[in-house]
Design an enzyme around this catalytic site. Structure first.
Site, PDB file in Angstrom:
ATOM      1  CB  CYS A 128      -0.951   0.103   1.145  1.00 41.35           C
ATOM      2  SG  CYS A 128      -2.157  -1.190   1.254  1.00 41.35           S
ATOM      3  NE  ARG A 183       4.514   1.788   0.178  1.00 38.86           N
ATOM      4  CZ  ARG A 183       5.647   1.380   0.874  1.00 38.86           C
ATOM      5  NH1 ARG A 183       6.876   1.559   0.546  1.00 38.86           N
ATOM      6  NH2 ARG A 183       5.329   1.065   2.142  1.00 38.86           N
ATOM      7  CD1 TRP A 209       0.158  -6.534  -2.741  1.00 38.38           C
ATOM      8  CD2 TRP A 209      -0.448  -6.958  -0.645  1.00 38.38           C
ATOM      9  NE1 TRP A 209       0.483  -7.791  -2.495  1.00 38.38           N
ATOM     10  CE2 TRP A 209       0.043  -8.082  -1.289  1.00 38.38           C
ATOM     11  CE3 TRP A 209      -0.632  -6.807   0.714  1.00 38.38           C
ATOM     12  CZ2 TRP A 209       0.607  -9.307  -0.527  1.00 38.38           C
ATOM     13  CZ3 TRP A 209      -0.512  -8.182   1.390  1.00 38.38           C
ATOM     14  CH2 TRP A 209      -0.009  -9.387   0.698  1.00 38.38           C
ATOM     15  CG  ASN A 233       1.620   1.085   4.177  1.00 41.82           C
ATOM     16  OD1 ASN A 233       2.876   1.594   3.983  1.00 41.82           O
ATOM     17  ND2 ASN A 233       1.437  -0.097   4.038  1.00 41.82           N
ATOM     18  N   GLY A 234      -0.832  -0.408   6.351  1.00 43.53           N
ATOM     19  CA  GLY A 234      -0.296  -1.235   7.588  1.00 43.53           C
ATOM     20  C   GLY A 234      -1.361  -2.301   7.836  1.00 43.53           C
ATOM     21  CD  GLU A 264      17.427 -13.423  -5.996  1.00 45.57           C
ATOM     22  OE1 GLU A 264      17.008 -13.714  -5.155  1.00 45.57           O
ATOM     23  OE2 GLU A 264      17.084 -12.373  -6.680  1.00 45.57           O
ATOM     24  CE  LYS A 298      14.444 -11.386  -9.070  1.00 44.71           C
ATOM     25  NZ  LYS A 298      14.902 -11.364  -7.573  1.00 44.71           N
ATOM     26  CD  GLU A 308      10.533 -12.068  -7.547  1.00 43.42           C
ATOM     27  OE1 GLU A 308       9.893 -11.802  -6.745  1.00 43.42           O
ATOM     28  OE2 GLU A 308      11.713 -11.782  -7.865  1.00 43.42           O
ATOM     29  CG  HIS A 339      19.083 -37.621  -1.362  1.00 41.25           C
ATOM     30  ND1 HIS A 339      19.593 -38.795  -0.830  1.00 41.25           N
ATOM     31  CD2 HIS A 339      20.220 -36.880  -1.693  1.00 41.25           C
ATOM     32  CE1 HIS A 339      20.878 -38.860  -0.940  1.00 41.25           C
ATOM     33  NE2 HIS A 339      21.435 -37.737  -1.426  1.00 41.25           N
ATOM     34  CE  LYS A 378      11.869  -2.709  -4.527  1.00 38.52           C
ATOM     35  NZ  LYS A 378      12.374  -4.190  -5.208  1.00 38.52           N
TER      36      LYS A 378
HETATM   37  C1  F6R Z   1      12.116 -10.738  -4.949  1.00 46.48           C
HETATM   38  C2  F6R Z   1      12.294  -9.626  -3.776  1.00 46.48           C
HETATM   39  C3  F6R Z   1      11.926 -10.073  -2.557  1.00 46.48           C
HETATM   40  C4  F6R Z   1      12.466  -9.252  -1.459  1.00 46.48           C
HETATM   41  C5  F6R Z   1      11.919  -9.443   0.317  1.00 46.48           C
HETATM   42  C6  F6R Z   1      12.743  -8.582   1.050  1.00 46.48           C
HETATM   43  O1  F6R Z   1      12.657 -10.152  -6.087  1.00 46.48           O
HETATM   44  O2  F6R Z   1      12.396  -8.613  -4.393  1.00 46.48           O
HETATM   45  O3  F6R Z   1      11.966 -11.405  -2.012  1.00 46.48           O
HETATM   46  O4  F6R Z   1      14.112  -9.583  -1.404  1.00 46.48           O
HETATM   47  O5  F6R Z   1      10.593  -9.109  -0.029  1.00 46.48           O
HETATM   48  O6  F6R Z   1      12.486  -7.451   0.786  1.00 46.48           O
HETATM   49  P1  F6R Z   1      13.505  -6.445   1.609  1.00 46.48           P
HETATM   50  O7  F6R Z   1      14.853  -6.475   0.952  1.00 46.48           O
HETATM   51  O8  F6R Z   1      12.855  -5.025   1.289  1.00 46.48           O
HETATM   52  O9  F6R Z   1      13.637  -6.493   3.013  1.00 46.48           O
END
Ligand code: F6R
Length: 609
Positions: free
Chosen positions: A2, A27, A75, A101-102, A482, A486, A489, A505, A604
């Site tokens: 949000c 966000r 969100w 937001n929260g 990672e 990538k 997602e 295994h 994010k």
């Molecule tokens: C994946 C991604 C997330 C963040 C995770 C932690 O591409 O961006 O997995 O790495 O949400 O976020 P931060 O680094 O902001 O604590």
């Protein structure tokens, strides 16, 4: 999670609010709304869907004269995305409007209490209780009503509040969700993040938890929890405005992938002094304090956790201290064996991730020293840590992290070298050798980025697969974690990362004709072992893409396709390996026509548990 904005000034607020929300859409993007005070009344415009739905509906705010307003991009946490659940939410009389937001953790009890007083709820959100609580506390003093209402709230909240009877001000509050104030020539702003105000000002005041701010057209007054005015320091943001714009790229993600050489240089250069030593500006740990540390923890979420897995291999190898890597959401509830002899490294791009912040507080409560690696300056995690090392990646807008992850790796390398050297586990010569390899990374990454065309073509071949497995050993495995995230997602291809030796295994039973396997084979001393694993999956019909170093040109006849990258010190290889993997994920998602910067269900800065 949000985004909120607010504006009061000498210009129409609606277009400014929409413009700010567009910068915060990373966000949350399932619905959006704005509220304005016009002719002594609050008008709300809100709509389910992307911000563009709202913006089209009100023609970009054209013709809306109001000069004070608040806005929100959502969100969903409580209640599905819908017009009704979109913010802003009004109080029953329509006198107040709130954006939030929260998460209000005690909202169910508050809602019950308000309903038994006869209040009717129009949404399923937790936020609506705040509007009603403010209304119930109001006796003519706007600020006092907001203060009284927030005393009843448990949980996290950044709020923007409008009052129809106070058209020349609005109020904002912060508690455990980010909020900044922006001061500009045309008026004053609030926002969840700096990019939302950057087009109008670089003068910013980050708010601390429990602070309340009253904004008028020409003044901003911050109060503490007890209602006393607080002197706040203004901060000047030195980002280039274009750093939060796409700058000609189709997506923020590809722009940020391409920015990695500069981000790496900006993170590495200031940490190496003229004599070739390491200067970790934010660390105040002496060698004797370090000698007392008997265990190191790296705690983070998502990609930051994956960076931590690389950190574990490198720190243990060089400094010979045991390192545990923990998912923050697990660490906080698992009663970890952490005490004053532990050093806890917290890794976070946003510096606001709820689980990571809770883990930090848990570590401190148990007496550990906390060192954080953070990208967003002045964020909560940065301000609550004992030591902070900033990654200078610049603003990262794409939901899928790339340049922040790469700079986190770099910071972990520097910490590993620093600790190993301070403890006498590596000498000056070793440190110089490692640093000279580190300094060369930005140029090597630039070289790999020039292979983007090859990856774009290759991506066409894999774009319609539904499953993928990423395998590797040691540091290759850390990068596989990672690489797999990538891909999944942003492309929605089911993908898993496995330690190559672990496949047999259980998981190898899933490998059949045509299964896509990406094998990372850059770790020199284990290349033969990984080759055997490649043969095993190949024998079961897998379509294998191998990523390896230039010097292995003729050792991989088994692969269907091989990607070559240059070689550097084994410990630093992850910084190079991850780049083609980011490009692969990006171009596969592009070929599948996915909404790359706004993947479904994601946002994010995860400020909820
Ligand atoms: C994946 C991604 C997330 C963040 C995770 C932690 O591409 O961006 O997995 O790495 O949400 O976020 P931060 O680094 O902001 O604590």
């Amino acid at each position: 999670m949000c985004g909120i904005v607010g504006f009061i000034g000498c210009k129409p607020a609606a277009p400014l609010l929409l413009e700010g929300l567009a910068k915060l859409e990373y966000r949350g993007y399932d619905s959006a709304g704005i509220a304005l005070v016009e002719n002594g009344q609050i008008t709300i415009h809100k709509a389910k869907g992307r911000l563009s739905v709202l913006s089209d509906r009100i023609r970009g705010g054209d013709g809306i004269e109001a000069t004070v307003g608040i806005g929100h991009t959502r969100w969903a946490t409580h209640g599905k995305p819908s017009d009704e659940n979109s913010h802003p939410h009004k109080s029953a009389s329509g006198r107040f409007a709130v954006v939030h937001n929260g998460i209000i953790e005690n909202y169910a009890a508050l809602k019950k209490e308000l309903q038994s007083d006869g209040v009717e709820f129009l949404s399923e959100t937790d936020t609506e209780v705040i509007a009603h609580l403010i209304e119930r506390s109001y006796t003519g003093d706007f600020l006092a009503a907001v203060r009284a209402a927030i005393q009843r709230l448990e949980g996290s909240y950044a709020l923007g509040v409008l009052c129809a009877e106070h058209p020349d001000e609005f109020i904002a509050v912060r508690n455990a969700s980010p909020l900044i104030v922006g001061l500009s020539e045309i008026g004053n702003f609030i926002a969840s993040d700096i990019p939302a105000v950057l087009a109008h000002t670089r003068r910013v005041i980050p708010l601390a938890d429990h602070e309340i701010v009253r904004l008028t057209r020409d003044a901003v007054t911050v109060f503490d929890q007890a209602g006393h005015p607080v002197e706040k320091k203004e901060m000047t943001v030195d980002w280039d405005v274009t750093s939060a714009e796409k700058g000609g790229y189709d997506h923020f993600m590809i722009k940020e992938i391409m920015e990695q050489p500069q981000a790496l240089s900006a993170t590495i250069s200031p940490r190496i002094d003229a004599d070739g030593g390491i200067v970790l500006d934010g660390i105040h740990l002496t060698a004797s304090q370090l000698r007392k540390v008997n265990r190191l923890f790296i705690v983070a979420c998502g990609s930051a956790y994956h960076a931590g897995v690389v950190g574990k291999y490198v720190i243990e190898k060089l400094a010979r201290i045991p390192v545990e890597v923990d998912l923050a959401s697990e660490f906080r509830y698992r009663d970890p064996i952490v005490d004053e002899k532990s050093l806890v490294i917290i890794v976070s791009q946003s510096g606001e991730t709820a689980d990571t912040l809770a883990a930090l507080r848990e570590a401190k409560r148990r007496g550990a020293r906390v060192l954080s690696i953070v990208n967003v300056v002045g964020s909560t995690i940065a301000s609550e840590s004992d030591d902070v090392l900033y990654t200078w990646a610049g603003p990262e807008i794409s939901v899928a992290t790339t340049k922040a992850y790469s700079t986190q790796l770099t910071m972990l390398y520097l910490i590993a070298f620093y600790i190993a050297h301070k403890l006498g586990r590596i000498d000056d010569r070793d440190q110089r050798r490692l640093l000279s390899a580190l300094i060369r990374l930005p140029d090597m990454v630039s070289g790999i980025l020039r292979q983007a065309g090859e990856l774009k073509q290759l991506a066409q071949r894999y774009a319609y697969l539904e499953h993928a497995y990423f395998i590797g050993r040691n540091l290759d495995y850390a990068v596989a974690l990672e690489a797999s995230l990538k891909l999944k997602e942003i492309s929605y291809i089911h993908s898993e990362a496995y330690a190559a030796g672990e496949l047999k295994h259980g998981t190898i039973s899933l490998i059949e004709e045509g299964t896509f396997v990406v094998a990372l084979a850059c770790c020199e001393k284990l290349i033969e072992k990984t080759m055997s694993n490649i043969k095993e999956v190949k024998a079961r019909g897998a379509e294998v893409l191998v990523l390896t170093t230039d010097d292995n040109r003729d050792v991989l006849p088994e692969a269907d396709h091989v990607l070559y990258i240059p070689k550097t010190n084994d410990l630093l290889m992850p910084s190079l390996e991850v780049v083609p993997m980011q490009l692969l994920g990006y171009y596969i998602a592009l070929a599948r026509k996915c909404d790359i910067d706004k993947p479904r269900n994601l946002a994010k800065s995860v400020t909820v548990e």
